[in-house]
Scaffold this motif. Structure first.
Motif, mmCIF file in Angstrom:
data_model
loop_
_atom_site.group_PDB
_atom_site.id
_atom_site.type_symbol
_atom_site.label_atom_id
_atom_site.label_comp_id
_atom_site.label_asym_id
_atom_site.label_seq_id
_atom_site.Cartn_x
_atom_site.Cartn_y
_atom_site.Cartn_z
ATOM 1 N N LEU A 1 -48.731 45.053 -61.993
ATOM 2 C CA LEU A 1 -47.852 46.090 -61.460
ATOM 3 C C LEU A 1 -48.418 46.634 -60.157
ATOM 4 C CD1 LEU A 1 -46.960 48.067 -64.706
ATOM 5 C CD2 LEU A 1 -45.537 46.430 -63.479
ATOM 6 N N PHE A 2 -47.540 46.822 -59.207
ATOM 7 C CA PHE A 2 -47.936 47.340 -57.901
ATOM 8 C C PHE A 2 -48.692 48.660 -58.031
ATOM 9 C CE2 PHE A 2 -46.309 50.721 -55.079
ATOM 10 C CZ PHE A 2 -47.027 50.432 -53.939
ATOM 11 N N SER A 3 -48.246 49.505 -58.945
ATOM 12 C CA SER A 3 -48.824 50.849 -59.081
ATOM 13 C C SER A 3 -50.240 50.837 -59.656
ATOM 14 C CB SER A 3 -47.919 51.723 -59.959
ATOM 15 O OG SER A 3 -47.759 51.132 -61.241
ATOM 16 N N THR A 4 -50.666 49.715 -60.260
ATOM 17 C CA THR A 4 -51.993 49.678 -60.894
ATOM 18 C C THR A 4 -52.980 48.781 -60.152
ATOM 19 O OG1 THR A 4 -51.384 47.832 -62.352
ATOM 20 C CG2 THR A 4 -50.936 50.059 -63.156
ATOM 21 N N LEU A 5 -52.578 48.219 -59.031
ATOM 22 C CA LEU A 5 -53.447 47.303 -58.294
ATOM 23 C C LEU A 5 -54.731 47.991 -57.840
ATOM 24 C CD1 LEU A 5 -51.083 45.314 -55.900
ATOM 25 C CD2 LEU A 5 -52.436 44.373 -57.769
ATOM 26 N N ASP A 6 -55.852 47.306 -58.004
ATOM 27 C CA ASP A 6 -57.123 47.754 -57.442
ATOM 28 C C ASP A 6 -57.194 47.177 -56.032
ATOM 29 O OD1 ASP A 6 -59.750 48.169 -56.649
ATOM 30 O OD2 ASP A 6 -60.565 47.862 -58.661
ATOM 31 N N ILE A 7 -56.759 47.954 -55.063
ATOM 32 C CA ILE A 7 -56.614 47.457 -53.692
ATOM 33 C C ILE A 7 -57.945 47.013 -53.108
ATOM 34 C CG2 ILE A 7 -55.929 48.097 -51.344
ATOM 35 C CD1 ILE A 7 -53.837 49.926 -52.552
ATOM 36 N N GLU A 8 -58.984 47.790 -53.354
ATOM 37 C CA GLU A 8 -60.297 47.463 -52.791
ATOM 38 C C GLU A 8 -60.815 46.134 -53.336
ATOM 39 O OE1 GLU A 8 -64.796 49.407 -52.396
ATOM 40 O OE2 GLU A 8 -63.109 50.634 -53.094
ATOM 41 N N ALA A 9 -60.705 45.946 -54.650
ATOM 42 C CA ALA A 9 -61.184 44.705 -55.270
ATOM 43 C C ALA A 9 -60.370 43.508 -54.798
ATOM 44 C CB ALA A 9 -61.115 44.833 -56.791
ATOM 45 N N LEU A 10 -59.052 43.684 -54.704
ATOM 46 C CA LEU A 10 -58.185 42.586 -54.265
ATOM 47 C C LEU A 10 -58.471 42.218 -52.811
ATOM 48 C CD1 LEU A 10 -55.934 40.620 -54.767
ATOM 49 C CD2 LEU A 10 -54.274 42.436 -54.348
ATOM 50 N N ASN A 11 -58.671 43.216 -51.973
ATOM 51 C CA ASN A 11 -59.006 42.965 -50.572
ATOM 52 C C ASN A 11 -60.290 42.156 -50.449
ATOM 53 O OD1 ASN A 11 -57.297 43.749 -48.420
ATOM 54 N ND2 ASN A 11 -57.626 45.899 -48.911
ATOM 55 N N GLU A 12 -61.264 42.518 -51.262
ATOM 56 C CA GLU A 12 -62.554 41.820 -51.227
ATOM 57 C C GLU A 12 -62.406 40.357 -51.624
ATOM 58 O OE1 GLU A 12 -66.994 42.256 -53.281
ATOM 59 O OE2 GLU A 12 -65.648 43.988 -53.217
ATOM 60 N N GLU A 13 -61.632 40.107 -52.669
ATOM 61 C CA GLU A 13 -61.441 38.725 -53.117
ATOM 62 C C GLU A 13 -60.651 37.912 -52.092
ATOM 63 O OE1 GLU A 13 -61.196 37.543 -57.277
ATOM 64 O OE2 GLU A 13 -60.507 39.591 -57.680
ATOM 65 N N ILE A 14 -59.610 38.506 -51.542
ATOM 66 C CA ILE A 14 -58.789 37.799 -50.547
ATOM 67 C C ILE A 14 -59.614 37.464 -49.314
ATOM 68 C CG2 ILE A 14 -56.856 38.060 -48.944
ATOM 69 C CD1 ILE A 14 -55.379 39.589 -51.129
ATOM 70 N N PRO B 70 -35.598 49.557 -53.924
ATOM 71 C CA PRO B 70 -36.397 50.722 -54.322
ATOM 72 C C PRO B 70 -37.745 50.298 -54.905
ATOM 73 C CG PRO B 70 -34.739 50.279 -55.980
ATOM 74 C CD PRO B 70 -34.479 49.321 -54.839
ATOM 75 N N ILE B 71 -38.751 51.123 -54.682
ATOM 76 C CA ILE B 71 -40.073 50.833 -55.233
ATOM 77 C C ILE B 71 -40.717 52.075 -55.837
ATOM 78 C CG2 ILE B 71 -41.170 51.151 -52.977
ATOM 79 C CD1 ILE B 71 -43.236 49.063 -53.818
ATOM 80 N N HIS B 72 -40.398 53.244 -55.259
ATOM 81 C CA HIS B 72 -41.012 54.489 -55.735
ATOM 82 C C HIS B 72 -40.549 54.812 -57.151
ATOM 83 C CE1 HIS B 72 -42.904 58.314 -55.702
ATOM 84 N NE2 HIS B 72 -41.792 59.009 -55.619
ATOM 85 N N GLU B 73 -41.521 55.044 -58.024
ATOM 86 C CA GLU B 73 -41.281 55.386 -59.428
ATOM 87 C C GLU B 73 -40.563 54.273 -60.186
ATOM 88 O OE1 GLU B 73 -39.314 59.175 -59.381
ATOM 89 O OE2 GLU B 73 -41.184 60.271 -59.036
ATOM 90 N N GLN B 74 -40.608 53.055 -59.653
ATOM 91 C CA GLN B 74 -40.093 51.886 -60.374
ATOM 92 C C GLN B 74 -41.243 51.272 -61.164
ATOM 93 O OE1 GLN B 74 -36.692 50.899 -60.182
ATOM 94 N NE2 GLN B 74 -36.589 52.889 -59.170
ATOM 95 N N LYS B 75 -41.142 51.262 -62.468
ATOM 96 C CA LYS B 75 -42.266 50.888 -63.319
ATOM 97 C C LYS B 75 -42.530 49.379 -63.385
ATOM 98 C CE LYS B 75 -41.733 54.952 -66.288
ATOM 99 N NZ LYS B 75 -41.525 55.433 -67.680
ATOM 100 N N PHE C 157 -46.911 43.060 -57.620
ATOM 101 C CA PHE C 157 -47.404 42.618 -56.309
ATOM 102 C C PHE C 157 -46.650 41.363 -55.873
ATOM 103 C CE2 PHE C 157 -50.963 40.520 -53.792
ATOM 104 C CZ PHE C 157 -50.729 41.276 -52.653
ATOM 105 N N GLY C 158 -46.362 40.496 -56.834
ATOM 106 C CA GLY C 158 -45.597 39.283 -56.545
ATOM 107 C C GLY C 158 -44.204 39.592 -56.020
ATOM 108 N N ASP C 159 -43.593 40.687 -56.515
ATOM 109 C CA ASP C 159 -42.272 41.084 -56.041
ATOM 110 C C ASP C 159 -42.324 41.443 -54.554
ATOM 111 O OD1 ASP C 159 -41.088 40.789 -58.530
ATOM 112 O OD2 ASP C 159 -41.522 42.854 -59.130
#
Length: 199
Positions: free
Chosen positions: A46-59, A119-124, A128-130
């Motif tokens: 889910l977009f709302s739960t992504l660990d951005i820092e960890a994903l950035n590091e791996e990418i 819409p993306i805000h408050e969409q559960k 990230f794939g979307d």
């Protein structure tokens, strides 16, 4: 042994080059396999739960691998495919970061939904794939502008609140002006001047 077996002598440089090429190709295919597993995992999150820092590091780690393979195998179509796949994710990360901006208000989300086209805000259920599948990268500049505007508005709002609080508790010393009962002047202006400077 080569002379006894009557086979052509192998050039050492050619052997080293073949070994280097094989090593790069192995690194490339291992990278593609690992990348496939990673994208399957993160695309489903889910977009709302992504660990951005960890994903950035791996990418960024995969990006370094892709550039290394491109340098050693510049004409390989597989390398270009690998690089393009990583770059798509890499270029989408700033969009994700901006969409996770904590100071976005409803008015900002309305603008974002308009440029995104969905819409993306408050969409559960948005993953990230979307974001990648729906070409959110095309709206990257507009989203960045909106997020920056929201941050600047928040800074300005906080500054105004601090100024308001400071002046709400300010006390002024006054005295009558030339014995006029309804006309007063400030007698101690140092604190007032200091507050104006701070404002």
């Amino acid at each position: 042994q080569q002379e006894v077996l009557k086979v052509n002598f192998l050039d050492l440089d050619e052997m080293n080059e073949a070994a280097r090429s094989l090593s790069l190709k192995l690194k490339l295919w291992e990278g593609l396999d690992s990348w496939s597993s990673l994208t399957d995992l993160y695309s489903s999150l889910l977009f709302s739960t992504l660990d951005i820092e960890a994903l950035n590091e791996e990418i960024n780690g995969f990006w370094v691998k892709a550039l290394s393979c491109e340098k050693g195998l510049p004409s390989s179509p597989v390398v270009q495919k690998f690089k393009n796949l990583v770059q798509t994710f890499r270029n989408t990360m700033p969009v994700v970061s901006n969409l996770r901006c904590s100071v976005l208000k409803d008015r900002h989300w309305e603008q974002i939904h308009k440029v995104l086209g969905f819409p993306i805000h408050e969409q559960k259920n948005v993953t990230f794939g979307d974001l990648i599948a729906k070409k959110s990268l095309k709206a990257a500049n507009a989203i960045s502008t909106i997020a920056t505007q929201a941050e600047n508005e928040e800074i300005l709002s906080n500054t105004l609140k601090k100024i308001q609080q400071m002046w709400e508790h300010a006390e002024f010393e006054v005295s009558s002006y030339k014995d006029l009962r309804d006309v007063f002047i400030l007698t101690e202006i140092e604190d007032v001047t200091a507050k104006l400077d701070d404002s």
